[in-house]
Design a protein around this motif. Structure first.
Motif, mmCIF file in Angstrom:
data_model
loop_
_atom_site.group_PDB
_atom_site.id
_atom_site.type_symbol
_atom_site.label_atom_id
_atom_site.label_comp_id
_atom_site.label_asym_id
_atom_site.label_seq_id
_atom_site.Cartn_x
_atom_site.Cartn_y
_atom_site.Cartn_z
ATOM 1 N N ASN A 26 -5.073 -27.876 -24.935
ATOM 2 C CA ASN A 26 -4.412 -29.176 -25.091
ATOM 3 C C ASN A 26 -5.211 -30.108 -25.992
ATOM 4 O OD1 ASN A 26 -2.147 -28.625 -23.589
ATOM 5 N ND2 ASN A 26 -2.337 -30.455 -22.335
ATOM 6 N N GLU A 78 -1.745 -20.294 -23.679
ATOM 7 C CA GLU A 78 -1.014 -21.005 -22.627
ATOM 8 C C GLU A 78 -1.174 -20.374 -21.245
ATOM 9 O OE1 GLU A 78 3.030 -21.311 -23.921
ATOM 10 O OE2 GLU A 78 2.589 -22.926 -25.345
ATOM 11 N N TYR A 136 -3.037 -20.394 -18.684
ATOM 12 C CA TYR A 136 -4.158 -21.202 -18.224
ATOM 13 C C TYR A 136 -4.878 -20.668 -17.004
ATOM 14 C CZ TYR A 136 -1.901 -24.531 -21.349
ATOM 15 O OH TYR A 136 -1.331 -25.121 -22.428
ATOM 16 N N TYR A 140 -6.526 -25.481 -16.674
ATOM 17 C CA TYR A 140 -5.243 -25.841 -16.067
ATOM 18 C C TYR A 140 -5.147 -27.341 -15.782
ATOM 19 C CZ TYR A 140 -1.967 -26.706 -12.294
ATOM 20 O OH TYR A 140 -0.995 -27.266 -11.501
ATOM 21 N N ASN A 194 -6.450 -29.690 -17.275
ATOM 22 C CA ASN A 194 -6.312 -30.383 -18.554
ATOM 23 C C ASN A 194 -4.862 -30.505 -19.008
ATOM 24 O OD1 ASN A 194 -6.774 -30.119 -21.913
ATOM 25 N ND2 ASN A 194 -8.157 -31.481 -20.816
ATOM 26 N N THR A 195 -3.965 -29.691 -18.409
ATOM 27 C CA THR A 195 -2.551 -29.709 -18.810
ATOM 28 C C THR A 195 -1.708 -30.633 -17.939
ATOM 29 O OG1 THR A 195 -1.843 -27.890 -17.355
ATOM 30 C CG2 THR A 195 -2.787 -27.293 -19.509
#
Length: 278
Positions: free
Chosen positions: A38, A76, A78, A195, A197-198
């Motif tokens: 991200n 992606e 994660y 994870y 961070n998303t």
């Protein structure tokens, strides 16, 4: 431009928020702390015409590997594969060995092969090469703890956990001494930090073992809803197959390393909760 991830992130946010264009910046190199997908997308948005590269290494061995921001931003998965660190640099030779707490006393290549991990198996990352620091000034204990000498070859133990996939790409899972093992499950910090961070509203997060509970520790962005974030983490992780997060706690400010202000200072974070408990 060569700077820590924290600096590049803050600069990227400023550039985006103020609609600034900086086309004269052609190349950006960053490293010294994890850069998650991200964040990689944020760099690219701020500097669309720049070639941006994230370098993985250590004070004693730089570089070890590198990855372009485009390749990093595509990741992606994660909670499954860890943080992609790219291909090994031509100057370095890298192996993944069994995670061993303490000095590794071996002197033969066969002994090293005996503790080497197969592809896709997680272990400690070690590196050799002409650019790898062989000694520390007046510190024999550090040499014994961090180095493996086999004939004329010096292997540096990075203290980082990771693995190779079948294509030779290196994946990082976090510091070896921050891995949590509980109830026959292993919790690797970078899986969860990536994870977290998303999640909308999360500035940064990690996992700790507090009161024998696997605990997510989260720093929020301003004025975001903690209850929504807590619910998201508990629901998502309890169905992910990567172990169970049992508690979610929030901190006003995550302690970070004083040099780059980028890496989480796990030791200070644990002390913070011990002080609160005391």
């Amino acid at each position: 431009l060569i700077a820590s991830p924290f600096f590049i992130k803050e600069l990227s946010l400023y550039v985006i928020d103020n609609k600034i264009s900086l086309p004269k910046i052609k190349k950006i190199f960053t490293g010294g702390a994890p850069v998650f997908p991200n964040e990689a997308k944020l760099y690219k948005q701020a500097f669309p015409s720049a070639a941006i590269e994230v370098v993985y290494g250590s004070t004693e061995a730089e570089p070890i590997s590198s990855i372009t921001i485009e390749a990093l931003g595509e990741e992606e998965n994660y909670l499954q594969q860890g943080l992609t660190a790219g291909k090994i640099d031509a100057s370095a030779v890298v192996k993944i060995i069994k995670i061993i707490d303490g000095v590794i006393s071996i002197a033969a290549e066969e002994d090293l092969r005996n503790i080497e991990m197969p592809l896709k198996e997680i272990g400690e990352i070690i590196v050799s090469g002409n650019h790898v620091l062989r000694h520390y000034l007046n510190n024999e204990a550090a040499i014994k703890r961090n180095k493996i000498f086999i004939r004329n070859t010096c292997w540096h133990r990075t203290g980082d956990s990771g693995y190779f996939d079948s294509s030779g790409t290196l994946f990082l899972m976090g510091r070896c001494n921050t891995i949590i093992r509980k109830d026959h499950a292993s919790y690797y910090p970078f899986l969860f930090e990536n994870y977290f961070n998303t999640i909308t509203g999360v500035e940064i997060g990690t996992i700790l073992l507090l009161n024998n509970k696997v605990t997510a520790v989260i720093e929020m962005k301003n004025k975001m809803n903690k209850a929504i974030v807590k619910n998201e983490i508990l629901q998502k992780n309890n169905s992910s197959g990567n172990g169970k997060i049992e508690e979610v706690l929030f901190v006003k400010k995550m302690p970070r390393d004083p040099r780059h202000n980028s890496k989480i200072d796990y030791h200070k974070l644990i002390l913070l909760f011990k002080q609160k408990a005391g």
